[in-house]
Design a protein around this motif. Structure first.
Motif, PDB file in Angstrom:
ATOM      1  N   GLU A  23       0.826  -1.206   0.000  1.00 43.36           N
ATOM      2  CA  GLU A  23       0.000   0.000   0.000  1.00 43.36           C
ATOM      3  C   GLU A  23       0.865   1.262   0.000  1.00 43.36           C
ATOM      4  OE1 GLU A  23      -2.562  -0.262   3.352  1.00 43.36           O
ATOM      5  OE2 GLU A  23      -3.719  -1.983   2.569  1.00 43.36           O
ATOM      6  N   GLN A  24       1.934   1.244   0.820  1.00 49.64           N
ATOM      7  CA  GLN A  24       2.835   2.395   0.857  1.00 49.64           C
ATOM      8  C   GLN A  24       3.532   2.595  -0.492  1.00 49.64           C
ATOM      9  OE1 GLN A  24       5.470   2.505   4.427  1.00 49.64           O
ATOM     10  NE2 GLN A  24       4.201   0.803   5.170  1.00 49.64           N
ATOM     11  N   LEU A  63       1.125   4.023  -3.032  1.00 49.49           N
ATOM     12  CA  LEU A  63       0.881   5.438  -2.750  1.00 49.49           C
ATOM     13  C   LEU A  63       2.008   6.305  -3.297  1.00 49.49           C
ATOM     14  CD1 LEU A  63      -0.896   7.552  -1.389  1.00 49.49           C
ATOM     15  CD2 LEU A  63       0.361   7.140   0.746  1.00 49.49           C
ATOM     16  N   ARG A 118       1.700   6.534  -7.077  1.00 46.80           N
ATOM     17  CA  ARG A 118       0.644   7.466  -7.485  1.00 46.80           C
ATOM     18  C   ARG A 118       1.111   8.912  -7.373  1.00 46.80           C
ATOM     19  NH1 ARG A 118      -4.777   5.010  -4.473  1.00 46.80           N
ATOM     20  NH2 ARG A 118      -4.879   3.011  -5.610  1.00 46.80           N
ATOM     21  N   ARG A 119       2.050   9.152  -6.458  1.00 54.19           N
ATOM     22  CA  ARG A 119       2.557  10.513  -6.271  1.00 54.19           C
ATOM     23  C   ARG A 119       3.635  10.872  -7.294  1.00 54.19           C
ATOM     24  NH1 ARG A 119       3.235  10.426   0.366  1.00 54.19           N
ATOM     25  NH2 ARG A 119       1.001  10.563   0.868  1.00 54.19           N
ATOM     26  N   ASP A 141      -2.502  -1.732  -9.976  1.00 50.70           N
ATOM     27  CA  ASP A 141      -3.203  -0.577  -9.419  1.00 50.70           C
ATOM     28  C   ASP A 141      -3.901   0.218 -10.513  1.00 50.70           C
ATOM     29  OD1 ASP A 141      -3.851   1.362  -7.287  1.00 50.70           O
ATOM     30  OD2 ASP A 141      -2.421   2.656  -8.349  1.00 50.70           O
TER      31      ASP A 141
END
Length: 254
Positions: free
Chosen positions: A9-10, A13, A16-17, A42
């Motif tokens: 998950e990290q 994230l 996505r950034r 994802d």
């Protein structure tokens, strides 16, 4: 190997950034292939269509380096081709292995015209293939098509002709570096040997030879056509003043 869901998950994230696969992989000490797969899954889950980043001047607002493009266009029309398949796209320029300067110049031109794609060299018997990987080379070289270049029409687009007109010597340098040469001829007169340099450009395509001779005429170089058998494949530049012009702007391959 299973990874902790919280780490995944990290990682997602961070992706996505805007973090790269490599940076995320190094941060978590996880193989890049795994990170790439997580990114793919994802995007798939969110219904996101992936568009590969590009610095193609035809697809972005980035201006093309006109002298570098004129030179690369000459190389492409002479000894270049584009592989355009579903899973593989690249521009290849084939260079004689002995012309190390030409090999460097071809790679440099590719990197200047489109810096983002990867460039590599593949050594073969007697030659080196300089390759740049992106399907956007077909945007910059619309002359790409099925079959050999001398078996189909080769016509420059208006924007390409504008670049050639603005940088004729760069274009001619690319043509000579690919399908041309500078040699020393000799003859005997009254028992004395005389040597004189001349340039040749040899190509089976009538259209490509015409692009060469039209450009030579525009820069004030006198030329003739020498037939090989019944085929006029050779463009010759032998007059002293014209050879001097060619020497000043092109010179021998190295």
């Amino acid at each position: 190997m299973e990874h902790n869901p919280s780490i995944r998950e990290q990682a997602v994230l961070l992706l996505r950034r805007g973090e790269t696969n490599r940076a995320v992989a190094e941060h978590f000490a996880i193989p890049r292939g795994t990170i790439g797969w997580w990114r793919h899954e994802d995007r798939k889950r969110r219904g996101e269509t992936y568009v590969a980043p590009t610095d193609c001047p035809m697809c972005t607002d980035r201006p093309v380096d006109r002298p570098a493009y004129a030179y690369l266009l000459g190389l492409y029309l002479g000894d270049g081709h584009i592989i355009s398949k579903r899973k593989q796209h690249h521009l290849s320029i084939f260079c004689d292995a002995s012309w190390t300067g030409l090999i460097d110049a071809a790679e440099e031109a590719m990197r200047i015209v489109m810096p983002q794609p990867s460039v590599s060299r593949r050594h073969k018997t007697g030659c080196v293939e300089v390759k740049s990987y992106t399907h956007h080379w077909t945007c910059l070289f619309p002359q790409h098509g099925p079959g050999r270049k001398h078996e189909r029409r080769i016509v420059l687009e208006d924007w390409q002709q504008e670049i050639v007109d603005a940088h004729p010597w760069a274009f001619l340098r690319g043509l000579i570096h690919s399908d041309g040469c500078r040699i020393t001829n000799w003859t005997v007169r009254n028992g004395k040997r005389y040597e004189y340099p001349r340039y040749f450009f040899t190509n089976k395509s009538d259209d490509i030879r015409r692009l060469c001779t039209d450009t030579l005429t525009k820069v004030g170089v006198e030329w003739t056509v020498l037939a090989r058998g019944v085929d006029p494949f050779n463009v010759s530049v032998a007059r002293k003043a014209s050879v001097a012009l060619m020497d000043a702007h092109i010179g021998p391959k190295y």
